[in-house]
Design a protein around this motif. Structure first.
Motif, short mmCIF file in Angstrom:
data_model
loop_
_atom_site.label_atom_id
_atom_site.label_comp_id
_atom_site.label_asym_id
_atom_site.label_seq_id
_atom_site.Cartn_x
_atom_site.Cartn_y
_atom_site.Cartn_z
N GLY A 60 1.13 -1.24 -0.21
CA GLY A 60 -0.03 -0.02 -0.32
C GLY A 60 0.75 0.63 -0.09
O GLY A 60 0.53 2.89 -0.94
N SER A 89 -11.79 6.84 -1.86
CA SER A 89 -11.58 7.19 -0.56
C SER A 89 -12.83 7.63 0.16
O SER A 89 -12.54 7.78 1.43
N VAL A 93 -12.78 2.18 4.34
CA VAL A 93 -12.40 0.79 4.19
C VAL A 93 -13.48 -0.30 4.37
O VAL A 93 -13.26 -0.80 3.65
N TRP A 96 -15.54 -1.51 1.95
CA TRP A 96 -14.96 -2.18 0.55
C TRP A 96 -14.80 -3.75 1.39
O TRP A 96 -15.12 -4.57 0.26
N ILE A 113 -4.64 -6.93 0.67
CA ILE A 113 -5.51 -5.79 -0.23
C ILE A 113 -6.42 -5.25 1.02
O ILE A 113 -5.62 -4.10 0.15
N VAL A 114 -6.94 -4.83 2.34
CA VAL A 114 -7.65 -4.55 2.88
C VAL A 114 -6.34 -3.58 3.27
O VAL A 114 -6.55 -2.58 3.70
N TRP A 117 -4.90 -1.30 0.75
CA TRP A 117 -5.69 0.25 0.88
C TRP A 117 -5.53 1.00 2.37
O TRP A 117 -5.47 1.57 1.75
N SER A 118 -6.04 0.63 3.56
CA SER A 118 -6.07 1.93 4.02
C SER A 118 -4.71 1.78 4.07
O SER A 118 -4.40 3.48 5.02
N PHE A 120 -2.47 2.94 1.60
CA PHE A 120 -2.35 4.20 0.81
C PHE A 120 -3.22 5.05 0.36
O PHE A 120 -2.80 6.09 0.04
N VAL A 121 -4.35 4.88 1.18
CA VAL A 121 -4.91 6.55 1.22
C VAL A 121 -4.29 7.19 1.70
O VAL A 121 -3.97 8.16 1.21
#
Lengths: 241, 253, 364
Positions: A60, A89, A93, A96, A113-114, A117-118, A120-121
């Motif tokens: 991420g 965004s 999270v 999703w 993945i989760v 993603w968290s 990444f933002v």
């Protein structure tokens, strides 16, 4: 103060001010911790949780840095990416999570993945902000010295943006850790979150408290480590300035 | 970077349009399995159906009610605690480290404990949401209260302000920008916690519950419809928060 | 602004406070939900009592008493949480493991009467998963709803085949999530009850194993409990609730009511055919008995010991001090049903005959 609380805890447990279901005896928690450490279970679960976080965070953060940099450096890139990024965004999270479970199942991929993603933002947002906010004057210095893009990046932009980048990384790591616990609570067969849900299902508050303490301790450790790295890099930043 | 001439205004819409076009194409051409990726109209139709007949409005109301209760409790407690920590040196020394330690624990780690203390029904959910809203409120209020200019504090002493007056006329206005940042954060976290609470605690009417239901019954269109609603709400919240913040700051002058 | 905040908080608190009117609220909690989260139970006396409105009828002439049912998707563990938080008065149909777990952790309840004994469990597996027997579960991914009486029943079955929970990967999922995971192929199988039979009819699972026909002590048990607090405050109400449950049991055990009972259970969304299959070759009274006789006590003592062995509970649980048969005996006397159900001793041998004559195999 923490000492005072600890004393309060022991005393109230002994006097039975609060029922066993609300506040377990510290002795029980300690004993449980000892049992779990001895059986190796605590270590195994912690290791698994840490592994998941590192994988997810690495992915991420890497993607976040790239996209954030693109957003920060290129007006064009920013214009293109900004809107969809913003819209996506806005969904928390966990919103999703059901979608992802349908797409990738409940196994390791989901968790990574989760978590990615968290992370990444905030990384992307802060990196973009940091790069965008590099003061005019600094950029002009680079132009005057006819820096090629690579030097421009490494000698001027990155060092100037470093504080923001690190804020983003720190926030991303915190988010990752949060999301990990949430996902493990949901559907897992090992990990600290799983341990907590086991404690909850079997009504054993001491297991939950023990896992809670470990989660907090690791959160602290992760934060502190990142702080050290940041300080080390700050020094490098000052040197290159 | 050399400033460019203003960009073509369609740039921001580029990616969404491409994605939408591809999506529509994929479902029309049969590239994608309709179970996994329903066509865009199906999702929109589902949103419409749920709003008019599916009881989405009730679910939404339930979620919003929970969220606002939790936000109210958490934010007020948070601002109060933040003021205490920022204004009183003693409180900061005693409670400060405790609070910082508490912050290290991931929010969702509290779910099992809270459900054992408050049960998994409304009380437990609201407790969790309050917790989520409290932390950012405290942190930001604390910082704001700590940074109130000395001059203001001294002026208040000169005017012999009582404790309450001090808070009303000096502390709150002084810390307002920070408090507002904290409240904005609290809003976001409270919303996240609302959805999370519905996923992890007892089933009850709510948007998170609907989302979960879609997943369990493999109704991808319901899942996507709920996500659309979530996204729209998220944007609405940010917008409202920004407007509210601007308005309050303007009043402060 | 502060005043407004305080006023708002106060208003919230007032709104949340329970009604202080003269009505007494009886709060019953059931550990489970029907298909699609329907608030209906199935497979036991409590389901009959709820769907047949037995409790409400008992208090029909008493407007000062209100009945409130809550169905917990989180099953036994969620009921325990509600009990601990003081949100329930009766735990109706709570499984043996969660009840034992609750008691081991200090929940103060009284065991009033039994809801069902040795309820059959099944092992549902994905078609083409290659699992045909319990031994095939080695190394597979399964779901298990931890803390429910399903867990201990499944553990016993595993133990009887030389396996423990560690031999397979057990993911903690509730039933709805387990079905979703089965369909999606995320797990290979799941233990469960009659719901799995309904799934088999839809082609979602195959049944690889059932306790039907196997050692009858392998099945699940459930009972009805009241909190000590409520019992001390309203013993007359407790007596009437127990009487209503006994009436429901009388109705449910009557073979002439078999179809009616299945129809009541079908309100949960599980089709009648599944119940027919589940109870094939058995009388209703075989599983649905309200008595806490020596056999039932022995079963629970056994489960308590095994819970400790399997690491699900860390203390010894006192069963005897838990039981309060006074309300049950009074209800039986009032309804003249003292001899309706047979009594068995600890070994499963019939001690006294009952008019309803179930056929219970001897326990191991």
């Amino acid at each position: 103060m923490p000492v005072l609380l600890l004393v309060l805890w022991v005393v109230s447990a002994r006097e039975g001010w609060l029922t066993e279901q609300i506040l377990p005896e510290p002795r029980d928690v300690l004993q449980t911790a000892r049992d779990y450490v001895a059986s190796g279970e605590l270590l195994a679960d912690t290791a698994i949780s840490l592994r998941r976080v590192s994988e997810g965070f690495a992915i991420g953060a890497a993607i976040g840095l790239v996209i954030g940099a693109a957003q920060g450096l290129s007006q064009g890139a920013r214009a293109i990416v900004e809107l969809p990024f913003f819209v996506i965004s806005q969904v928390p999270v966990l919103g999703w999570l059901p979608l992802l479970i349908l797409l990738v199942g409940i196994d390791e991929e989901l968790k990574v993945i989760v978590i990615a993603w968290s992370a990444f933002v905030p990384v992307a947002l802060n990196t973009a902000q940091g790069m965008r906010d590099v003061p005019r004057t600094l950029r002009e210095v680079g132009q005057v010295l006819t820096f090629d893009p690579w030097s421009m990046l490494s000698r001027i932009i990155v060092p100037a943006a470093l504080p923001s980048i690190f804020t983003g990384l720190r926030e991303g790591l915190a988010h990752s850790w949060q999301t990990l616990v949430a996902v493990e609570l949901f559907a897992s067969s090992e990990g600290l979150g799983y341990l907590m849900s086991w404690g909850r299902q079997l009504f054993q508050l001491d297991i939950v408290v023990m896992a809670l303490v470990v989660v907090g301790a690791i959160g602290l450790a992760l934060n502190w480590t990142l702080g050290r790295v940041e300080r080390r890099l700050r020094r490098w930043q000052v040197q290159t300035a | 970077m050399i400033p460019r001439p203003s960009l073509p205004p369609w740039r921001p819409l580029l990616i969404p349009l491409i994605v939408l076009a591809l999506w529509e194409l994929a479902s029309r051409a049969g590239w994608s399995d309709a179970r996994f990726l329903p066509p865009p109209e199906a999702v929109l139709r589902r949103v419409w159906f749920e709003t008019t007949q599916g009881g989405l409005a009730t679910d939404l109301a339930a979620s919003l009610r929970r969220g606002s209760s939790g936000l109210l409790i958490g934010a007020s407690a948070g601002v109060a605690l933040g003021l205490l920590l920022g204004l009183s040196r003693v409180a900061e020394r005693l409670l400060g480290p405790l609070f910082l330690a508490y912050r290290q624990v991931a929010l969702f780690a509290w779910v099992p404990l809270l459900s054992m203390w408050f049960g998994g029904a409304e009380a437990g959910k609201i407790a969790f949401i309050s917790l989520a809203a409290m932390a950012p409120a405290v942190v930001n209020t604390w910082r704001g209260a700590r940074d109130i200019p000395r001059a203001h504090v001294e002026l208040a002493a000169v005017l012999t302000f009582g404790r309450l007056d001090f808070i009303r006329f000096v502390a709150l206005p002084g810390a307002l920008p920070f408090i507002l940042v904290g409240l904005r954060s609290a809003l976001i976290y409270a919303w996240l916690a609302t959805i999370g609470a519905e996923l992890f605690l007892n089933i009850a009417p709510g948007l998170g519950g609907r989302l979960n239901e879609g997943r369990e019954t493999f109704q991808m269109d319901l899942v996507l419809a709920c996500i659309v609603v979530l996204g729209a709400l998220g944007i609405a919240f940010s917008r409202c928060a920004a407007i509210g913040e601007a308005r309050l700051l303007r009043r402060r002058g | 602004m502060i005043r407004a905040l305080i006023a708002a908080l106060f208003g919230l608190l007032l709104a949340a406070a329970p009604a202080f009117a003269e009505t007494t609220l009886i709060r019953l909690g059931y550990p489970g939900v029907g298909a699609d989260n329907r608030p209906f139970a199935y497979g036991n006396v409590v389901a009959v009592a709820h769907a047949g409105h037995f409790i409400e009828d008992e208090f029909a002439d008493d407007p000062s008493v209100k009945i409130e049912w809550t169905f917990f998707r989180g099953a036994g563990p969620a009921v325990n949480e509600a009990l601990a938080a003081g949100q329930l008065d009766f735990a109706a149909g709570l499984g043996d493991l969660p009840a034992i777990v609750g008691r081991a952790n200090g929940l103060k309840t009284k065991w009033l009467l039994t809801d069902k004994v040795h309820d059959t469990i099944y092992l549902g597996v994905r078609p083409n998963s290659g699992i045909a027997r319990i031994e095939d579960l080695q190394g597979r991914k399964l779901s298990q709803f931890k803390g429910t009486n399903l867990q201990i029943a499944a553990d016993r079955v595993l133990a009887a085949h030389g396996l423990t929970e560690r031999n397979a990967r057990f993911i903690n999922l509730d039933f709805a999530n387990a079905v979703a995971a089965l369909v999606a192929g995320d797990i290979d199988g799941s233990f469960g009850g009659v719901e799995l039979l309904a799934l088999r009819r839809r082609g979602i699972v195959d049944i690889a194993y059932t306790t039907k026909g196997d050692d009858p002590t392998f099945g699940r048990n459930a009972s009805i409990y009241v909190t000590e607090a409520f019992e001390q405050a309203h013993p007359e109400l407790v007596a009437r609730v127990v009487r209503a449950f006994v009436k429901a049991a009388r109705f449910a055990d009557d073979e002439t009511n078999r179809d009616a009972v299945f129809a009541l259970w079908a309100k949960s969304g599980i089709p009648v055919e599944a119940f027919r299959e589940d109870f094939a070759g058995e009388t209703l009274a075989h599983r649905l008995t309200p008595l806490i006789d020596d056999y039932v006590v022995a079963r629970y003592r056994d489960q308590a010991r095994r819970s400790k062995d399997y690491g699900l509970v860390r203390k010894d649980v006192d069963i005897d001090g838990w039981i309060d048969r006074t309300y049950l005996d009074r209800a039986l006397a009032e309804l003249q049903l003292e001899h309706h159900w047979p009594r068995y001793d600890a070994a499963g041998i019939k001690v006294t005959d009952g008019e309803v004559e179930p056929t219970k195999a001897a326990a191991k």
